[in-house]
Enzyme design. Structure first.
Site, mmCIF file in Angstrom:
data_model
loop_
_atom_site.group_PDB
_atom_site.id
_atom_site.type_symbol
_atom_site.label_atom_id
_atom_site.label_comp_id
_atom_site.label_asym_id
_atom_site.label_seq_id
_atom_site.Cartn_x
_atom_site.Cartn_y
_atom_site.Cartn_z
ATOM 1 N N ASP A 151 -4.657 -2.646 13.607
ATOM 2 C CA ASP A 151 -4.471 -2.228 12.235
ATOM 3 C C ASP A 151 -4.751 -0.710 12.193
ATOM 4 O O ASP A 151 -5.347 -0.167 13.130
ATOM 5 C CB ASP A 151 -5.476 -3.021 11.386
ATOM 6 C CG ASP A 151 -5.688 -2.405 10.035
ATOM 7 O OD1 ASP A 151 -4.694 -2.249 9.308
ATOM 8 O OD2 ASP A 151 -6.837 -2.055 9.710
ATOM 9 N N ASP A 153 -5.763 1.757 8.906
ATOM 10 C CA ASP A 153 -6.892 2.185 8.065
ATOM 11 C C ASP A 153 -8.123 1.310 8.291
ATOM 12 O O ASP A 153 -8.028 0.079 8.285
ATOM 13 C CB ASP A 153 -6.531 2.086 6.572
ATOM 14 C CG ASP A 153 -5.479 3.098 6.161
ATOM 15 O OD1 ASP A 153 -4.475 3.232 6.880
ATOM 16 O OD2 ASP A 153 -5.663 3.745 5.112
ATOM 17 N N ASP A 341 -6.439 0.916 -3.460
ATOM 18 C CA ASP A 341 -5.089 0.664 -3.971
ATOM 19 C C ASP A 341 -4.770 -0.810 -3.739
ATOM 20 O O ASP A 341 -5.508 -1.499 -3.032
ATOM 21 C CB ASP A 341 -4.042 1.576 -3.285
ATOM 22 C CG ASP A 341 -4.118 1.558 -1.766
ATOM 23 O OD1 ASP A 341 -4.363 0.483 -1.201
ATOM 24 O OD2 ASP A 341 -3.913 2.613 -1.140
HETATM 25 P P1 IMP Z 1 -3.567 -0.612 7.100
HETATM 26 O O1 IMP Z 1 -5.052 -0.806 6.927
HETATM 27 O O2 IMP Z 1 -3.237 0.211 8.312
HETATM 28 O O3 IMP Z 1 -2.803 -1.904 7.057
HETATM 29 O O4 IMP Z 1 -3.047 0.346 5.884
HETATM 30 C C1 IMP Z 1 -3.220 -0.006 4.539
HETATM 31 C C2 IMP Z 1 -3.056 1.206 3.639
HETATM 32 O O5 IMP Z 1 -1.799 1.856 3.818
HETATM 33 C C3 IMP Z 1 -3.052 0.832 2.168
HETATM 34 O O6 IMP Z 1 -4.337 0.682 1.661
HETATM 35 C C4 IMP Z 1 -2.318 1.999 1.514
HETATM 36 O O7 IMP Z 1 -3.236 3.009 1.167
HETATM 37 C C5 IMP Z 1 -1.425 2.559 2.620
HETATM 38 N N1 IMP Z 1 0.007 2.358 2.352
HETATM 39 C C6 IMP Z 1 0.936 3.312 2.347
HETATM 40 N N2 IMP Z 1 2.165 2.792 2.130
HETATM 41 C C7 IMP Z 1 2.006 1.476 1.972
HETATM 42 C C8 IMP Z 1 2.940 0.415 1.752
HETATM 43 O O8 IMP Z 1 4.160 0.571 1.647
HETATM 44 N N3 IMP Z 1 2.388 -0.827 1.672
HETATM 45 C C9 IMP Z 1 1.079 -1.044 1.815
HETATM 46 N N4 IMP Z 1 0.177 -0.078 2.062
HETATM 47 C C10 IMP Z 1 0.643 1.183 2.120
HETATM 48 MG MG MG Z 2 -7.161 -1.893 7.532
#
Ligand code: IMP
Ligand code: MG
Length: 417
Positions: A151, A153, A341
């Protein structure tokens, strides 16, 4: 069930991990029996107490190992209803490998002195970390490990940040690539061109391209980014614009994804958007609604911070609304709380990890490890990856680095062979 129990269950089931709670309950009994909360610090019985507790905790870990092995047998025979573990923990899912729980407990007990504690019982985090180590040990023994997906973030970098050159996870990812392990970054962040991914991942992409790091051309191209859960695939390609090459969907989509019709995708997003707008209105959120090709979300207006309760409410309203719609039963989607978000994406990380497995030539679930931070059953987007791979659940990027160190230490003998 008392009414109070029912209410607690209805409101909190999605915020608990049933397998972890089950193990925690088993360990609570020897803790209560053996811990000595009234002993003073110099009491000579304390080492004896720790030894007893260690032995009893280890026995329980062995028992759970056996339950998991039995569950795997039932999976293989297609008789999951015969699994005792399924009877005890009805929501338990698929296991792709056995879990080395005894050895993992011994290792984590050394680090965390779980058996020596007199007031604090084995906790959710103790057990999460034991399960992580057990998964890593089992993969390194039984593997072969062929693919690690991450993953973005909170797993590779802090929420909303970028993977900068000083991030220690870079060396760990390079060492996976050097061992010919493929890497996928399966992130919800969905961008239709490579520039935004380059902006967020440049520390890693530059390190892959740097000849001093000694990757072969093939190893350099063994990293892909699966964006928008399962919507966009970019392959690492040093020398190309942004260091990434966008691969057309027709080359990597699963057959089940090819059946989705664009009008249904847009209908699902329309319903999700209506639900999110309603949440913005009812909770009077200072939010902007963002509609993308394959996602819709609410993001805070200028630097505003949402409350946890507001985020969870918006996710659960969207989830339920879509669950009750016809199109929500046709097309997989992922409604999740991104920390500050809320997004509803088309597809999910089960599909994202399956696409990575397929892209790298048909890697099995038991040869794949997904590392993420969001594993609760509602509002968390790594949860679905459990259906496609073995998983490790981290709570911050530093834990990811620790897990990878543990993994590469155990994989080392394989490199020497
Ligand atoms: P992950 O933890 O890598 O899955 O990223 C999640 C974060 O990506 C979300 O909290 C958003 O801030 C950001 N994000 C940017 N574009 C999108 C999208 O199209 N869908 C969902 N998350 C997005
Ligand atoms: Mg994450």
């Amino acid at each position: 069930m008392t009414t109070r129990y029912r209410v607690e269950y209805a409101l909190k089931a999605h915020r608990r991990d049933a397998l972890i709670e089950f193990i925690k309950g088993l360990l609570a009994v020897p803790f209560v029996i053996h811990s000595q909360p009234t002993a003073t610090a110099d009491d000579i019985s304390l080492p004896e107490m720790a030894a007893h507790a260690h032995r009893r905790y280890t026995e329980i870990m062995k028992d759970v190992e056996v339950l998991i092995n039995d569950h795997i047998q039932c999976q293989k025979q297609g008789k999951i209803e015969r699994s005792k573990l399924r009877f005890l923990v009805p929501s338990v899912g698929t296991f792709f490998t056995p879990l080395a729980l005894v050895d993992a407990f011994v290792a984590q007990d050394k680090r965390r002195a779980i058996s020596s504690r007199r007031f604090v019982a084995p906790s959710f985090n103790d057990i999460r970390l034991i399960l992580n180590t057990a998964q890593i040990m089992s993969l390194s023994r039984d593997g072969p490990l062929k693919l690690v997906t991450f993953d973005g973030d909170v797993t590779l970098y802090d929420d909303g940040q970028s993977l900068t050159p000083s991030n220690p996870v870079i060396n760990q990812i390079l060492s996976l690539l050097l061992r010919n392990v493929c890497v996928g970054i399966v992130t919800a962040a969905g961008y239709t061109d490579g520039a935004r991914y380059q902006e967020r991942l440049y520390g890693l992409l530059d390190a892959i391209a740097d000849p001093r790091n000694g990757l072969t051309r093939n190893q350099q191209m063994n990293l892909i980014v699966l964006g928008g859960e399962s919507s966009y695939l970019y392959k690492s390609s040093p020398g190309s614009e942004y260091g990434l090459e966008k691969i057309p969907r027709s080359e990597w989509q699963l057959p089940e994804m090819q059946e989705w019709e664009e009008k249904d995708i847009q209908l699902l997003l329309d319903i999700a958007e209506t639900s999110l707008r309603e949440s913005v209105d009812t909770m009077r959120l200072k939010a902007l609604v963002v509609r993308k090709e394959r996602a819709v979300g609410i993001v805070p207006a200028d630097g505003h911070k949402f409350e946890r309760e507001q985020l969870e409410e918006a996710v659960l309203v969207a989830q339920k609304t879509l669950d009750l719609s016809d199109v929500g039963r046709e097309i997989p989607f992922c409604a999740f709380n991104g920390g500050n978000d809320v997004f509803v994406d088309i597809g999910d990380k089960r599909l994202g990890v399956l696409c990575c497995r397929r892209f790298f030539g048909g890697v099995e679930g038991g040869e794949t490890l997904h590392i993420g931070d969001q594993f609760l059953s509602a509002g968390h987007n790594d949860f679905k990856a459990r259906l496609a791979a073995t998983c490790v659940w981290v709570s911050n990027p530093a834990e990811t680095v620790k897990c990878l160190e543990e993994l590469t230490d155990l994989l080392d003998p394989q490199v020497q062979n």
